[in-house]
Structure formats: structure tokens, C-alpha cells
Design a protein around this motif. Structure first.
Motif, PDB file in Angstrom:
ATOM      1  N   ALA A 207       0.843  -1.189   0.000  1.00 52.92           N
ATOM      2  CA  ALA A 207       0.000   0.000   0.000  1.00 52.92           C
ATOM      3  C   ALA A 207       0.882   1.244   0.000  1.00 52.92           C
ATOM      4  N   PRO A 208       0.489   2.311  -0.704  1.00 52.42           N
ATOM      5  CA  PRO A 208       1.292   3.542  -0.692  1.00 52.42           C
ATOM      6  C   PRO A 208       1.567   4.054   0.719  1.00 52.42           C
ATOM      7  N   LYS A 209       0.574   3.933   1.620  1.00 52.26           N
ATOM      8  CA  LYS A 209       0.784   4.405   2.991  1.00 52.26           C
ATOM      9  C   LYS A 209       1.864   3.604   3.708  1.00 52.26           C
ATOM     10  N   THR A 210       1.970   2.319   3.373  1.00 50.81           N
ATOM     11  CA  THR A 210       3.006   1.496   4.005  1.00 50.81           C
ATOM     12  C   THR A 210       4.396   1.990   3.623  1.00 50.81           C
ATOM     13  N   THR A 212       5.167   5.021   2.675  1.00 50.16           N
ATOM     14  CA  THR A 212       5.357   6.322   3.322  1.00 50.16           C
ATOM     15  C   THR A 212       5.756   6.149   4.778  1.00 50.16           C
ATOM     16  N   HIS A 213       5.083   5.253   5.500  1.00 45.68           N
ATOM     17  CA  HIS A 213       5.399   5.037   6.914  1.00 45.68           C
ATOM     18  C   HIS A 213       6.809   4.484   7.086  1.00 45.68           C
ATOM     19  N   LYS A 216       9.289   7.169   6.646  1.00 42.23           N
ATOM     20  CA  LYS A 216       9.253   8.067   7.802  1.00 42.23           C
ATOM     21  C   LYS A 216      10.027   7.472   8.963  1.00 42.23           C
ATOM     22  N   GLN A 222      10.064  11.903   1.816  1.00 41.30           N
ATOM     23  CA  GLN A 222       8.869  11.155   1.445  1.00 41.30           C
ATOM     24  C   GLN A 222       9.004  10.552   0.041  1.00 41.30           C
TER      25      GLN A 222
END
Length: 282
Positions: A207-210, A212-213, A216, A222
Motif C-alpha cells: 500500500a502507498p501508505k506502508t 510512506t510510513h 518516515k 517522502q
């Protein structure tokens, strides 16, 4: 210029001494196709692409074939450069972090480098000396010995790079580091046609959020910034080293709307494509 070369079929590696006579030669087309490891003592200045560096002590630079290297000033002591092609070292299929597309090459910093303590510099001196000896005292095993010393150089350098560029607690998060390595590899391969984090997330089955996290947690820029920075870097290279127009460069980098590309370049570079070219040429 002092130079040693091993050339066997498709496999090639060389060792070059860097001094006042050879510094300007290293940025020529003769060396541009090769992967390069540049070892410099203090007092040297150089540019890689559009960034300038000055060494205050022993430093290693890892330069990919698509990067433009120029030694602009030399110190009192000589430096060295190892250059080789993928056929020489990248037949290695294990130890992904130290491969030719590992953490030291083609990553988001664009200019991986490690500064060395005197003790670390002594060990690197030893490795370079041993590689140089293998060029002189050739026998049936010298190719594999050179490759063995080269791998030691990578292992030590990766450890140093992690300590210097990643947060201490993040350096041990192997899954996050591997995601970062694979992401930057994919960006290098596809930045001309894939411009969004979602495109790379699909290739990674994440997932894109994964993504990104994980970036981070490593205190890295980013993922979207990584993609855009790579695109703008290539645009700068084309503006500086070709006669292509801004519109042609936009199409080359996968943008059907040249005006949108120009706005992106202005946002990231702080000036228009034409302004950047005029400043570079002046």
C-alpha cells in the motif's frame, strides 16, 4: 596517468591514481559508462552532477554510470578510483545490500558517500593496496581476489553509510531498509513513465501508505519527493549536457503537458528550465 586494468571478455575493472595530472581526465566519456568508487584524502574538491563536495579527510564516493563526475581540485596526497562494469561484479546474486545496485548506488541521496576515521581510512588504504598488488602480480586467481577485496570494500562501506545516513535505531530495521532499497531501484528504472507513489506501490505489492510510513521511520524524504527529485535531476542533466528543448525534455520524461513539467521544475529547482540552462552554461 597511472592506470591498471583487468579486461577479460565482457568483464572489466581498473584502478586509477588521482593527482593533479589525472583529475580532469576522470570526468571524460572514457570513464562515464563505469561504476566508480572514488577514494580521496583531504583537500580535494569535486562535483557530481550538480552538487559540490570538498574533502576534509579520507572520503569514499560511490558514483553510478549515469552521474557526471569532475575532480575540480586536488590535494597534496594522491587519491584512487576503482572503475568497473556490471559484468565484473554484478554477476554476484547474493548480499543485495552490497551489490552494484545496493545501498551505495542509485539511492535517493544521488551521491552516496562515507567519511572515514583514520582507522577506517587505514583499512581502505589496505584494500586499495591489495587490489593494486593483484594487478601487478597476476596469477590464475587474481580476478577472484580482486572481486573479494571489492566485496570487502562494499561491506565496510555499507556499514559506515548506514551509521552516517540513517538514524541509529533505524539502521537495524532491515525490512524498512530493504523496502527503501527496492523502491529507489524501481524509481531509477521507471521514473520516466511512472510518476506516482501508487505506481511503485503496485510494483512492490504494498500500500502507498506502508511505503510512506517505512520511509518516515528511517527519517528519509517522502517517497513522492524521491520520485520528483529523480525526474528533476534527469531534467537538469539533459538541460546541461544536451541541446534538447524544455518541451522535448518534458516528453522524454513522460509528461504530455510541457507547461506542467515546467511548473514542477520551477517548484523543485527554484528556477525555470531555461533559467537553469542559462546559469549552467554561463
Amino acid at each position: 596517468m597511472e592506470q591498471n586494468i583487468f579486461d577479460s571478455g565482457l568483464k572489466k575493472i581498473g584502478l586509477v591514481a588521482i593527482n593533479g595530472d589525472s583529475g580532469g581526465v576522470l570526468g571524460t566519456d572514457s570513464y562515464s559508462p563505469y561504476i566508480k568508487i572514488v577514494y580521496l584524502p583531504g583537500g580535494y574538491s569535486l562535483t557530481v552532477d550538480f552538487s559540490s563536495y570538498r574533502t576534509t579527510g579520507p572520503t569514499l564516493f560511490f558514483v553510478s554510470p549515469n552521474q557526471v563526475l569532475n575532480i575540480t581540485g586536488t590535494g597534496s596526497a594522491p587519491g584512487s578510483m576503482i572503475f568497473y562494469n556490471r559484468d565484473f561484479y554484478c554477476i554476484q546474486i547474493h548480499d543485495e545490500e552490497v551489490a552494484c545496485d545496493g545501498l551505495l548506488f542509485n539511492n535517493i541521496y544521488n551521491m552516496p558517500m562515507t567519511t572515514l576515521t583514520p582507522e577506517e581510512g587505514s583499512f581502505i588504504d589496505y584494500l586499495y593496496a591489495q587490489i593494486g598488488d593483484e594487478f601487478i602480480h597476476r596469477d590464475s586467481s587474481h580476478e577472484e581476489m580482486i572481486r573479494t577485496y571489492l566485496k570487502q570494500l562494499f561491506i565496510r562501506s555499507v556499514r559506515l553509510w548506514k551509521r552516517q545516513h540513517l538514524e541509529q535505531e533505524a539502521a537495524g530495521q532491515s525490512s524498512d531498509i530493504e523496502s527503501f532499497r527496492k523502491f529507489t531501484q524501481l524509481v531509477e528504472a521507471h521514473y520516466k513513465e511512472k510518476h506516482n507513489v501508487a505506481d511503485y506501490a503496485a510494483l512492490l505489492s504494498m500500500a502507498p501508505k506502508t511505503i510512506t510510513h517505512r520511509f518516515k521511520r528511517l527519517s528519509l524524504p517522502q517517497p513522492n519527493e524521491v520520485i520528483k527529485n529523480r525526474i528533476v535531476l534527469e531534467a537538469k542533466r539533459l538541460l546541461a549536457h544536451t541541446q534538447m528543448s524544455s518541451k522535448e525534455i518534458a516528453y522524454e520524461l513522460g509528461y504530455e503537458d510541457p507547461a506542467y513539467f515546467s511548473r514542477l521544475f520551477l517548484l523543485k529547482a527554484g528556477e525555470t528550465p531555461s533559467g537553469f540552462r542559462a546559469k549552467f552554461l554561463s
